[in-house]
Design a protein around this motif. Structure first.
Motif, PDB file in Angstrom:
ATOM      1  N   ALA A  68      96.543 -47.021  10.532  1.00 39.98           N
ATOM      2  CA  ALA A  68      97.965 -46.849  10.286  1.00 39.98           C
ATOM      3  C   ALA A  68      98.162 -45.556   9.501  1.00 39.98           C
ATOM      4  N   VAL A  69      99.381 -44.994   9.616  1.00 42.75           N
ATOM      5  CA  VAL A  69      99.671 -43.739   8.917  1.00 42.75           C
ATOM      6  C   VAL A  69     101.106 -43.750   8.413  1.00 42.75           C
ATOM      7  N   GLU A  70     101.316 -43.139   7.254  1.00 40.30           N
ATOM      8  CA  GLU A  70     102.639 -43.094   6.649  1.00 40.30           C
ATOM      9  C   GLU A  70     102.692 -41.888   5.707  1.00 40.30           C
ATOM     10  N   THR A  71     103.888 -41.278   5.575  1.00 37.70           N
ATOM     11  CA  THR A  71     104.061 -40.219   4.566  1.00 37.70           C
ATOM     12  C   THR A  71     104.374 -40.896   3.240  1.00 37.70           C
ATOM     13  N   VAL A  72     103.552 -40.624   2.218  1.00 40.90           N
ATOM     14  CA  VAL A  72     103.723 -41.333   0.949  1.00 40.90           C
ATOM     15  C   VAL A  72     104.050 -40.396  -0.209  1.00 40.90           C
ATOM     16  N   GLY A  73     104.160 -39.107   0.080  1.00 43.81           N
ATOM     17  CA  GLY A  73     104.543 -38.186  -0.993  1.00 43.81           C
ATOM     18  C   GLY A  73     105.024 -36.896  -0.356  1.00 43.81           C
ATOM     19  N   TYR A  74     106.037 -36.259  -0.969  1.00 43.14           N
ATOM     20  CA  TYR A  74     106.447 -34.952  -0.456  1.00 43.14           C
ATOM     21  C   TYR A  74     107.035 -34.138  -1.585  1.00 43.14           C
ATOM     22  N   SER A  75     107.086 -32.824  -1.362  1.00 45.87           N
ATOM     23  CA  SER A  75     107.725 -31.963  -2.365  1.00 45.87           C
ATOM     24  C   SER A  75     108.416 -30.817  -1.663  1.00 45.87           C
ATOM     25  N   GLY A  76     109.323 -30.185  -2.372  1.00 43.99           N
ATOM     26  CA  GLY A  76     110.049 -29.034  -1.841  1.00 43.99           C
ATOM     27  C   GLY A  76     110.991 -29.412  -0.714  1.00 43.99           C
ATOM     28  N   LYS A  77     111.683 -30.537  -0.855  1.00 43.59           N
ATOM     29  CA  LYS A  77     112.587 -30.987   0.211  1.00 43.59           C
ATOM     30  C   LYS A  77     113.823 -30.080   0.261  1.00 43.59           C
ATOM     31  N   LYS A  78     114.045 -29.473   1.438  1.00 47.73           N
ATOM     32  CA  LYS A  78     115.214 -28.602   1.610  1.00 47.73           C
ATOM     33  C   LYS A  78     115.797 -28.842   2.990  1.00 47.73           C
ATOM     34  N   GLY A  79     117.054 -29.291   3.032  1.00 47.71           N
ATOM     35  CA  GLY A  79     117.727 -29.494   4.317  1.00 47.71           C
ATOM     36  C   GLY A  79     116.907 -30.326   5.279  1.00 47.71           C
ATOM     37  N   GLY A  80     116.313 -31.393   4.803  1.00 47.27           N
ATOM     38  CA  GLY A  80     115.564 -32.277   5.688  1.00 47.27           C
ATOM     39  C   GLY A  80     114.132 -31.819   5.961  1.00 47.27           C
ATOM     40  N   TRP A  81     113.744 -30.668   5.419  1.00 49.57           N
ATOM     41  CA  TRP A  81     112.383 -30.157   5.606  1.00 49.57           C
ATOM     42  C   TRP A  81     111.562 -30.403   4.347  1.00 49.57           C
ATOM     43  N   GLU A  82     110.466 -31.075   4.463  1.00 49.53           N
ATOM     44  CA  GLU A  82     109.564 -31.149   3.310  1.00 49.53           C
ATOM     45  C   GLU A  82     108.541 -30.037   3.466  1.00 49.53           C
ATOM     46  N   ARG A  83     108.426 -29.224   2.435  1.00 46.48           N
ATOM     47  CA  ARG A  83     107.443 -28.144   2.542  1.00 46.48           C
ATOM     48  C   ARG A  83     106.021 -28.708   2.561  1.00 46.48           C
ATOM     49  N   LEU A  84     105.791 -29.652   1.665  1.00 45.02           N
ATOM     50  CA  LEU A  84     104.468 -30.278   1.615  1.00 45.02           C
ATOM     51  C   LEU A  84     104.632 -31.780   1.723  1.00 45.02           C
ATOM     52  N   GLN A  85     103.718 -32.442   2.367  1.00 46.22           N
ATOM     53  CA  GLN A  85     103.740 -33.895   2.352  1.00 46.22           C
ATOM     54  C   GLN A  85     102.327 -34.455   2.352  1.00 46.22           C
ATOM     55  N   ILE A  86     102.223 -35.684   1.923  1.00 47.09           N
ATOM     56  CA  ILE A  86     100.919 -36.335   1.885  1.00 47.09           C
ATOM     57  C   ILE A  86     100.928 -37.546   2.800  1.00 47.09           C
ATOM     58  N   LEU A  87      99.983 -37.555   3.719  1.00 46.18           N
ATOM     59  CA  LEU A  87      99.828 -38.706   4.601  1.00 46.18           C
ATOM     60  C   LEU A  87      98.832 -39.671   3.983  1.00 46.18           C
ATOM     61  N   ARG A  88      99.174 -40.933   4.083  1.00 42.87           N
ATOM     62  CA  ARG A  88      98.179 -41.964   3.792  1.00 42.87           C
ATOM     63  C   ARG A  88      97.766 -42.541   5.152  1.00 42.87           C
ATOM     64  N   ILE A  89      96.465 -42.490   5.415  1.00 46.57           N
ATOM     65  CA  ILE A  89      95.911 -43.036   6.658  1.00 46.57           C
ATOM     66  C   ILE A  89      94.992 -44.170   6.235  1.00 46.57           C
ATOM     67  N   TRP A  90      95.202 -45.358   6.761  1.00 45.12           N
ATOM     68  CA  TRP A  90      94.387 -46.468   6.262  1.00 45.12           C
ATOM     69  C   TRP A  90      94.073 -47.482   7.337  1.00 45.12           C
ATOM     70  N   SER A  91      93.009 -48.202   7.102  1.00 45.57           N
ATOM     71  CA  SER A  91      92.643 -49.293   7.995  1.00 45.57           C
ATOM     72  C   SER A  91      93.447 -50.508   7.583  1.00 45.57           C
ATOM     73  N   ALA A  92      94.244 -51.020   8.531  1.00 45.88           N
ATOM     74  CA  ALA A  92      95.125 -52.145   8.217  1.00 45.88           C
ATOM     75  C   ALA A  92      94.487 -53.479   8.595  1.00 45.88           C
ATOM     76  N   CYS A  93      93.162 -53.506   8.667  1.00 44.49           N
ATOM     77  CA  CYS A  93      92.443 -54.758   8.861  1.00 44.49           C
ATOM     78  C   CYS A  93      92.808 -55.699   7.729  1.00 44.49           C
ATOM     79  N   SER A  94      92.952 -56.989   8.008  1.00 42.52           N
ATOM     80  CA  SER A  94      93.143 -57.885   6.872  1.00 42.52           C
ATOM     81  C   SER A  94      91.773 -58.153   6.279  1.00 42.52           C
ATOM     82  N   ILE A  95      91.644 -57.794   5.000  1.00 45.54           N
ATOM     83  CA  ILE A  95      90.327 -57.862   4.364  1.00 45.54           C
ATOM     84  C   ILE A  95      89.989 -59.287   3.982  1.00 45.54           C
ATOM     85  N   ARG A  96      90.972 -59.998   3.442  1.00 45.51           N
ATOM     86  CA  ARG A  96      90.684 -61.356   3.016  1.00 45.51           C
ATOM     87  C   ARG A  96      91.707 -62.292   3.616  1.00 45.51           C
TER      88      ARG A  96
END
Lengths: 146, 269
Positions: free
Chosen positions: B241-269
């Protein structure tokens, strides 16, 4: 570099990574240095499930360090019951902290305090030698091996 | 706010200086949403009570790829309890630049000896001089952090020169300007769309991350076409799975930088 780090490293060559012989890397001509660090008994306990025990045993033999037991110790072997004088036995179980055993202390020394200052790490599959200098291992490959 | 590790000992002539992207990673890792996510995922509460439990998953391994000054790995190590909810974790770094390896080692070691860090820091292993994750054992990484060279450039640094540029020559006893330029370029030059290095990391990612517990934080800039990158990751299929979980420099709908979180969504327990 710490002996524990070797638990997470293999040969950097793509063709080797798929083979069992690329792990563990074999230390050669290693100059060891002890760098002391605080003992954290729970940490040692929780690191044990992550350790490839047979590989660690092999590394100890190759480094000329004391031989480890055949199998990874059970968590119970890491802690001893506190020694309590007979007349206070009644409340002994309450609040008394378990003491780290010699085995736990030996593992701490081996995994976290024993470091390779200089030497080589050799792949058991391709024989490539990775140099360790000033405690930092160099896994960069010459372009014809990438 | 958690303290930013000191990098005052680092020579920024040939090692990337912490900047907006580094600080965005610090802010994102320590944000309440991410620390909640990480604490839940790596919760150790059920292993603390009973030593004979079979559910002891062991200490998590945090790997930062391309540590540079070491500010991000030092922050994650020094604030292990605050971010991950446990101090029994291991941190490891790689960098292609040997000067960055030395600098990062010192940055992490300094951060964990700060008096405030004493209570809750993790265990720092080492920084190894390596190309991305190439020497890391498959499936061993629980959390991977990557601030890539993301600037679009017409070419990548010439790696056939790297071996000579990666050490101080005996004659000069200091680095040359040409050498420093090469080493710094490795920290920012991303080739086409600024994605050439990140794409190589993405190819390695599923092999390196633990198949059930693995999580990666990867920084992108707007020119990297983050939406296309996310679409590609979505096409990896289950359990990723993937999601944007952080961004900076937001201008007019554009994020200059963003951080993706990519993770295994297996149920662990």
């Amino acid at each position: 570099m710490k002996i524990l780090t070797l638990n997470f490293l293999t040969c950097a060559r793509k063709a080797c990574k798929a083979t069992n012989a690329a792990f563990p890397l074999h230390p050669r001509d290693a100059e060891l240095e002890i760098v002391e660090t605080d003992l954290n008994p729970l940490f040692i306990r929780n690191i044990l499930p992550r350790i490839e025990w047979d590989a660690l045993r092999e590394i100890c033999v190759e480094l000329g360090l004391p031989t480890l037991p055949d199998a990874a110790p059970e968590p119970a072997a890491l802690f001893a019951e506190p020694i309590v004088p007979a007349d206070t036995m009644q409340d002994a179980d309450e609040g008394a902290e378990k003491q780290p055993t010699q085995l736990l202390q030996d593992l701490h020394r081996l995994l976290l305090e024993t470091t390779i200052a200089t030497g080589k790490l050799v792949c058991g599959n391709c024989g490539h030698e990775y140099a360790v200098k000033e405690g930092i291992a160099n896994f960069l490959l010459p372009s014809h091996l990438v | 706010m958690l303290p930013t590790p000191s990098t005052s000992h680092v020579s920024f002539n040939n090692v990337y200086e912490p900047a907006e992207d580094s600080f965005l990673l610090l802010d994102t890792l320590s944000s309440s949403t991410e620390s909640n996510f990480l604490r839940t995922r790596f919760s150790n509460s059920h292993t603390g009570q009973n030593e004979s439990t079979e559910h002891n998953l062991g200490a998590p391994l945090i790997l930062e790829v391309g540590t540079g000054s070491g500010v991000v790995l030092a922050f994650a190590t020094a604030n292990a309890i605050a971010i991950f909810g446990r101090s029994d974790l291991l941190t490891l770094g790689t960098d292609i630049n040997s000067f960055a390896c030395q600098a990062s080692t010192k940055t992490v070691q300094t951060a964990i000896t700060e008096p405030l860090a004493h209570l809750g820091h993790g265990k720092f292993l080492d920084i190894v001089n390596a190309d991305l994750t190439t020497p890391i054992r498959s499936g061993s990484v629980d959390v991977l952090i990557f601030n890539p060279p993301y600037v679009p450039t017409s070419e990548l640094p010439d790696l056939t020169l790297h071996d000579t540029f990666n050490t101080i020559s005996l004659e000069t006893s200091s680095t040359t300007f040409e050498q420093d330029s090469h080493l710094l370029a490795l920290s920012y030059a991303g080739g086409v769309d600024g994605m050439e290095i990140t794409n190589r990391l993405l190819e390695q990612l599923r092999g390196i991350l633990h198949p059930e517990r693995g999580v990666a934080y990867i920084l992108l800039c707007a020119q990297n076409k983050p939406n296309e990158v996310k679409e590609r990751i979505k096409n990896w299929g289950q359990p990723w799975a993937v999601e944007t979980v952080g961004y900076s420099g937001k201008k007019g709908g554009w994020e200059r930088l963003q951080i993706l979180r990519i993770w295994s969504a297996c149920s662990i327990r």
